[in-house]
Scaffold this motif. Structure first.
Motif, PDB file in Angstrom:
ATOM      1  N   PRO A 296     -69.256   0.421  43.828  1.00 50.00           N
ATOM      2  CA  PRO A 296     -69.072  -0.960  43.354  1.00 50.00           C
ATOM      3  C   PRO A 296     -68.806  -1.940  44.498  1.00 50.00           C
ATOM      4  N   HIS A 297     -68.113  -1.453  45.554  1.00 49.62           N
ATOM      5  CA  HIS A 297     -67.786  -2.321  46.684  1.00 49.62           C
ATOM      6  C   HIS A 297     -69.034  -2.767  47.438  1.00 49.62           C
ATOM      7  N   THR A 298     -70.105  -1.973  47.350  1.00 48.63           N
ATOM      8  CA  THR A 298     -71.363  -2.329  48.024  1.00 48.63           C
ATOM      9  C   THR A 298     -71.911  -3.637  47.460  1.00 48.63           C
TER      10      THR A 298
ATOM     11  N   TYR B  63     -72.143  -8.478  41.643  1.00 52.19           N
ATOM     12  CA  TYR B  63     -72.992  -9.140  42.651  1.00 52.19           C
ATOM     13  C   TYR B  63     -72.908 -10.665  42.557  1.00 52.19           C
ATOM     14  N   GLY B  64     -72.704 -11.173  41.353  1.00 56.36           N
ATOM     15  CA  GLY B  64     -72.694 -12.625  41.158  1.00 56.36           C
ATOM     16  C   GLY B  64     -71.393 -13.306  41.515  1.00 56.36           C
ATOM     17  N   SER B  65     -70.297 -12.503  41.665  1.00 57.75           N
ATOM     18  CA  SER B  65     -69.004 -13.105  41.999  1.00 57.75           C
ATOM     19  C   SER B  65     -68.255 -12.370  43.106  1.00 57.75           C
ATOM     20  N   GLY B  66     -68.773 -11.230  43.546  1.00 56.77           N
ATOM     21  CA  GLY B  66     -68.146 -10.501  44.644  1.00 56.77           C
ATOM     22  C   GLY B  66     -66.792  -9.905  44.302  1.00 56.77           C
ATOM     23  N   LEU B  67     -66.625  -9.455  43.056  1.00 56.92           N
ATOM     24  CA  LEU B  67     -65.323  -8.916  42.639  1.00 56.92           C
ATOM     25  C   LEU B  67     -65.069  -7.517  43.183  1.00 56.92           C
ATOM     26  N   ARG B  68     -63.799  -7.190  43.386  1.00 58.91           N
ATOM     27  CA  ARG B  68     -63.389  -5.799  43.607  1.00 58.91           C
ATOM     28  C   ARG B  68     -63.514  -5.079  42.270  1.00 58.91           C
TER      29      ARG B  68
ATOM     30  N   THR C  64     -62.418  -4.424  36.226  1.00 63.96           N
ATOM     31  CA  THR C  64     -61.884  -3.687  35.070  1.00 63.96           C
ATOM     32  C   THR C  64     -60.767  -4.464  34.379  1.00 63.96           C
ATOM     33  N   GLU C  65     -60.083  -5.333  35.128  1.00 62.64           N
ATOM     34  CA  GLU C  65     -58.988  -6.124  34.558  1.00 62.64           C
ATOM     35  C   GLU C  65     -59.437  -7.499  34.060  1.00 62.64           C
ATOM     36  N   LEU C  66     -60.726  -7.802  34.185  1.00 65.10           N
ATOM     37  CA  LEU C  66     -61.243  -9.114  33.772  1.00 65.10           C
ATOM     38  C   LEU C  66     -61.054  -9.333  32.267  1.00 65.10           C
ATOM     39  N   LYS C  67     -60.565 -10.529  31.909  1.00 65.53           N
ATOM     40  CA  LYS C  67     -60.261 -10.816  30.508  1.00 65.53           C
ATOM     41  C   LYS C  67     -61.125 -11.949  29.948  1.00 65.53           C
ATOM     42  N   LEU C  68     -61.370 -11.861  28.647  1.00 64.87           N
ATOM     43  CA  LEU C  68     -62.154 -12.899  27.960  1.00 64.87           C
ATOM     44  C   LEU C  68     -61.502 -14.270  28.125  1.00 64.87           C
ATOM     45  N   SER C  69     -60.161 -14.288  28.084  1.00 65.55           N
ATOM     46  CA  SER C  69     -59.433 -15.560  28.180  1.00 65.55           C
ATOM     47  C   SER C  69     -59.531 -16.180  29.568  1.00 65.55           C
ATOM     48  N   ASN C  70     -60.051 -15.415  30.542  1.00 67.03           N
ATOM     49  CA  ASN C  70     -60.206 -15.937  31.901  1.00 67.03           C
ATOM     50  C   ASN C  70     -61.656 -16.241  32.269  1.00 67.03           C
ATOM     51  N   LEU C  71     -62.524 -16.242  31.246  1.00 72.96           N
ATOM     52  CA  LEU C  71     -63.924 -16.607  31.472  1.00 72.96           C
ATOM     53  C   LEU C  71     -64.114 -18.078  31.111  1.00 72.96           C
ATOM     54  N   TYR C  72     -64.606 -18.842  32.064  1.00 71.96           N
ATOM     55  CA  TYR C  72     -64.914 -20.263  31.828  1.00 71.96           C
ATOM     56  C   TYR C  72     -66.402 -20.461  32.112  1.00 71.96           C
ATOM     57  N   LEU C  73     -67.209 -19.802  31.281  1.00 69.76           N
ATOM     58  CA  LEU C  73     -68.644 -19.742  31.548  1.00 69.76           C
ATOM     59  C   LEU C  73     -69.338 -21.087  31.389  1.00 69.76           C
ATOM     60  N   ASP C  74     -68.740 -21.969  30.588  1.00 69.01           N
ATOM     61  CA  ASP C  74     -69.343 -23.297  30.412  1.00 69.01           C
ATOM     62  C   ASP C  74     -69.309 -24.118  31.703  1.00 69.01           C
ATOM     63  N   ILE C  75     -68.307 -23.834  32.566  1.00 66.87           N
ATOM     64  CA  ILE C  75     -68.241 -24.537  33.859  1.00 66.87           C
ATOM     65  C   ILE C  75     -68.557 -23.583  35.024  1.00 66.87           C
ATOM     66  N   GLU C  76     -69.047 -22.389  34.677  1.00 67.81           N
ATOM     67  CA  GLU C  76     -69.515 -21.391  35.655  1.00 67.81           C
ATOM     68  C   GLU C  76     -68.416 -20.909  36.602  1.00 67.81           C
ATOM     69  N   PHE C  77     -67.243 -20.613  36.029  1.00 72.36           N
ATOM     70  CA  PHE C  77     -66.132 -20.058  36.807  1.00 72.36           C
ATOM     71  C   PHE C  77     -65.470 -18.935  36.022  1.00 72.36           C
ATOM     72  N   ILE C  78     -64.857 -17.996  36.760  1.00 77.82           N
ATOM     73  CA  ILE C  78     -63.998 -17.000  36.128  1.00 77.82           C
ATOM     74  C   ILE C  78     -62.688 -16.945  36.905  1.00 77.82           C
ATOM     75  N   LYS C  79     -61.600 -16.630  36.195  1.00 75.69           N
ATOM     76  CA  LYS C  79     -60.293 -16.498  36.858  1.00 75.69           C
ATOM     77  C   LYS C  79     -60.040 -15.014  37.081  1.00 75.69           C
ATOM     78  N   VAL C  80     -59.731 -14.674  38.323  1.00 71.79           N
ATOM     79  CA  VAL C  80     -59.597 -13.272  38.725  1.00 71.79           C
ATOM     80  C   VAL C  80     -58.187 -13.011  39.241  1.00 71.79           C
ATOM     81  N   THR C  81     -57.623 -11.857  38.868  1.00 72.59           N
ATOM     82  CA  THR C  81     -56.331 -11.433  39.412  1.00 72.59           C
ATOM     83  C   THR C  81     -56.597 -10.393  40.491  1.00 72.59           C
TER      84      THR C  81
END
Length: 299
Positions: free
Chosen positions: A244-246, A144-149, A154-171
């Motif tokens: 989840p898509h909802t 709900y907070g990022s609108g991910l598929r 399920t493919e989200l990785k720790l190395s792609n979390l930039y929580l200090d600047i409030e962003f995540i990198k998504v494939t």
């Protein structure tokens, strides 16, 4: 060229040249398998390169008689058009028989969404005394907070979390990467899961970088997330059919209702075309119309 060789070559093309996911490749393959079944059922069996526009129109009538709804027919035809585009590129055919093929007219269905209150109700139903409760809260808040598929989650990785600047990198689809802002509630839930629960989980080799893991230390399947959300909907007595898509639809709808720029929403959702995102402006109009009907004295 026989059907098996053609389908195998098409799969390789989708994987290597189009960089599609395994799920997308399987979906396209099933579409071509249906055309193969139709061809095989005819008095004269046709190879892929001998199929004509007339044959394809016969195929449409065939899947229509099977009771397939227009949206499913349109998706299958999309796969067939991609298949013949591939055969044309490979010089297996000299002309594309699907070029003049028309898709069935389909009504654009507005996706189901949840109200902010319904989302809070579902999250409140989680049992946070259990490790999976903390994980599931992080999942729902991230959806709900990022609108991910769900596949992006399920493919989200720790190395792609930039929580200090409030962003995540998504494939996303086609292995395209994008940076997505993430809300404070989702950040809080992610940190609680990662720092207080996940850290105590056994983790299988090769799965160390995935954010969401099951008890065996492997990444979560999409099916588990579907079932978790379905169970929560039943617990709170929600009559809507949700997935989840909802949560993704709700994320986008609430942004548009709040006045967010459509281009910004498009970027966050990872839509290639703005027309895909425009469905949320229709949803917003439906919301406005229902508001007038409910509250205006002349309605």
């Amino acid at each position: 060229m026989d059907w098996r060789s053609a389908i195998k070559g098409f799969q390789a093309y989708l994987k290597l040249e189009k960089s599609l996911s395994d799920n997308s490749i399987q979906a396209y393959s099933r579409d071509i398998e249906k055309l193969y079944q139709y061809s095989d059922s005819q008095p004269v069996k046709l190879k892929p390169e001998l199929i004509t526009l007339t044959n394809l129109r016969g195929f449409i009538n065939w899947i229509n008689e099977l009771g397939m709804i227009p949206s499913s027919q349109a998706r299958i035809l999309s796969g067939i058009k991609a298949f013949y585009k591939y055969l044309l590129m490979e010089d297996v055919i000299k002309a594309d028989p699907s070029e003049l093929l028309e898709s069935p007219k389909i009504r654009r269905k507005l996706p189901d969404t949840l109200s902010y209150e319904e989302i809070n109700k579902i999250i409140a139903a989680l049992d946070l005394s259990k490790p999976e409760g903390m994980r599931n809260k992080a999942i729902l808040e991230t959806l709900y907070g990022s609108g991910l598929r769900v596949s992006e989650l399920t493919e989200l990785k720790l190395s792609n979390l930039y929580l200090d600047i409030e962003f995540i990198k998504v494939t996303g689809k086609g292995n395209k990467e994008r940076l997505v802002p993430i809300g404070s509630e989702a950040i809080k839930a992610l940190k609680l899961w990662i720092e207080n629960v996940r850290v105590h989980n056994p983790i299988k080799k090769g799965e160390e970088d995935y954010v969401f893991l099951n008890r065996r230390g492997t990444r979560l399947s999409r099916q588990i997330i579907f079932l978790t959300i379905k169970d929560l909907a039943e617990i709170v007595g929600l009559k809507k059919k949700i997935s989840p898509h909802t949560f993704r639809h709700s994320f986008a709808t609430h942004l548009v209702e709040g006045g967010a720029d459509l281009r910004a929403v498009q970027e966050m959702l990872g839509h290639e075309s703005i027309t895909t995102t425009e469905i949320y402006t229709h949803l917003d109009r439906e919301y406005l119309k229902s508001t007038i009907n409910q509250f205006h004295p002349r309605s």
